[in-house]
Design a protein around this motif. Sequence first.
Motif, PDB file in Angstrom:
ATOM      1  N   LEU A   4      -5.669   1.279  61.009  1.00  0.00           N
ATOM      2  CA  LEU A   4      -5.869   1.558  59.596  1.00  0.00           C
ATOM      3  C   LEU A   4      -5.035   0.635  58.725  1.00  0.00           C
ATOM      4  O   LEU A   4      -5.481   0.164  57.684  1.00  0.00           O
ATOM      5  N   GLY A   7      -6.004  -3.654  60.596  1.00  0.00           N
ATOM      6  CA  GLY A   7      -7.344  -4.192  60.779  1.00  0.00           C
ATOM      7  C   GLY A   7      -7.455  -4.984  62.067  1.00  0.00           C
ATOM      8  O   GLY A   7      -6.488  -5.169  62.793  1.00  0.00           O
ATOM      9  N   ILE A 194      -3.938  -5.968  50.209  1.00  0.00           N
ATOM     10  CA  ILE A 194      -5.135  -5.196  49.880  1.00  0.00           C
ATOM     11  C   ILE A 194      -6.101  -6.105  49.131  1.00  0.00           C
ATOM     12  O   ILE A 194      -5.751  -6.646  48.064  1.00  0.00           O
ATOM     13  N   ARG A 262      -2.511  -3.133  55.091  1.00  0.00           N
ATOM     14  CA  ARG A 262      -3.652  -4.024  54.881  1.00  0.00           C
ATOM     15  C   ARG A 262      -4.933  -3.232  54.650  1.00  0.00           C
ATOM     16  O   ARG A 262      -5.147  -2.185  55.263  1.00  0.00           O
ATOM     17  N   LEU A 263      -5.784  -3.764  53.788  1.00  0.00           N
ATOM     18  CA  LEU A 263      -7.118  -3.206  53.585  1.00  0.00           C
ATOM     19  C   LEU A 263      -8.046  -4.377  53.290  1.00  0.00           C
ATOM     20  O   LEU A 263      -7.805  -5.142  52.344  1.00  0.00           O
TER      21      LEU A 263
END
Length: 277
Positions: A4, A7, A194, A262-263
């Motif tokens: 999550l 990544g 992000i 991270r997203l």
Amino acid sequence: MHWLFTGHLRVDKVTVKIAELPRSLEGTKLVQLSDFHYDGLRLSEDMLAKAIALTNEAEPDLILLTGDYVTDDPTPINQLVLRLKHLQSRCGIYAVLGNHDIYYSHSQAEVTKALTSIGVHVLWNEIAYPLGKELPLVGLADYWSREFHPAPVMNQLDSVTPRIVLSHNPDTAKILQQWRVDLQLSGHTHGGHIVIPGIGPLVFYYKKLLKKIPKKLRRWVTLLLGDCSKVVRYWEWAQGFHNVEENQLYVNRGLGTYKPGRLFCPPEVTVITLIGD
């Protein structure tokens, strides 16, 4: 939970044109790894093993490491090098240090000693020639250190000589415009953490967003996400390839993570192929 926040690992392949690149160096393959943050929390052993395997599968001529091997405490570097010693390249492994590698007064020496023990050449305001005299490799001190003084190093090179520069913080690309830099390799930003698909790193719009948030909530937002404005000035260079006036910059998203996680910003192994212009 680890997935999550980080990544899936991605291999990004880039072709970079270099003017006056010697014919003998056409097709030279570099692999860049950056921002491990190896501390038992921010990089899984599985992802690290995959990154090393993918690097070796690329059969690089040269492996380049661009800093932040640890987070704060330098002790984990002694475990990290036991993994990194499995990296393989024709012309060796060269590295620079990042701001986290010099966090304590003893950090720089400890990180440098550990990397050197496995044959990694750590450059601190130095020039090396792993690919020959026709394509020097410059490794600079970290931008936030007291020893970031590029002029004495860069001025050693003739302006007609192409060169690759390793500098952990991409903000240095602005300063380095006064010299020829055919390819600067940096990390530090973690790709912006992000990313809004199709738009870019959220942090690029961070200050504008903060102004729209009520003051009572603003403090809590900055506590959660941190003051991203202090990480770098030029967030537009958070990841990937950029032309900085006449120079070229590539920023690796890194392997490890850091708050806020991270997203849509996967960890990265970069495979770079050099061609003549």
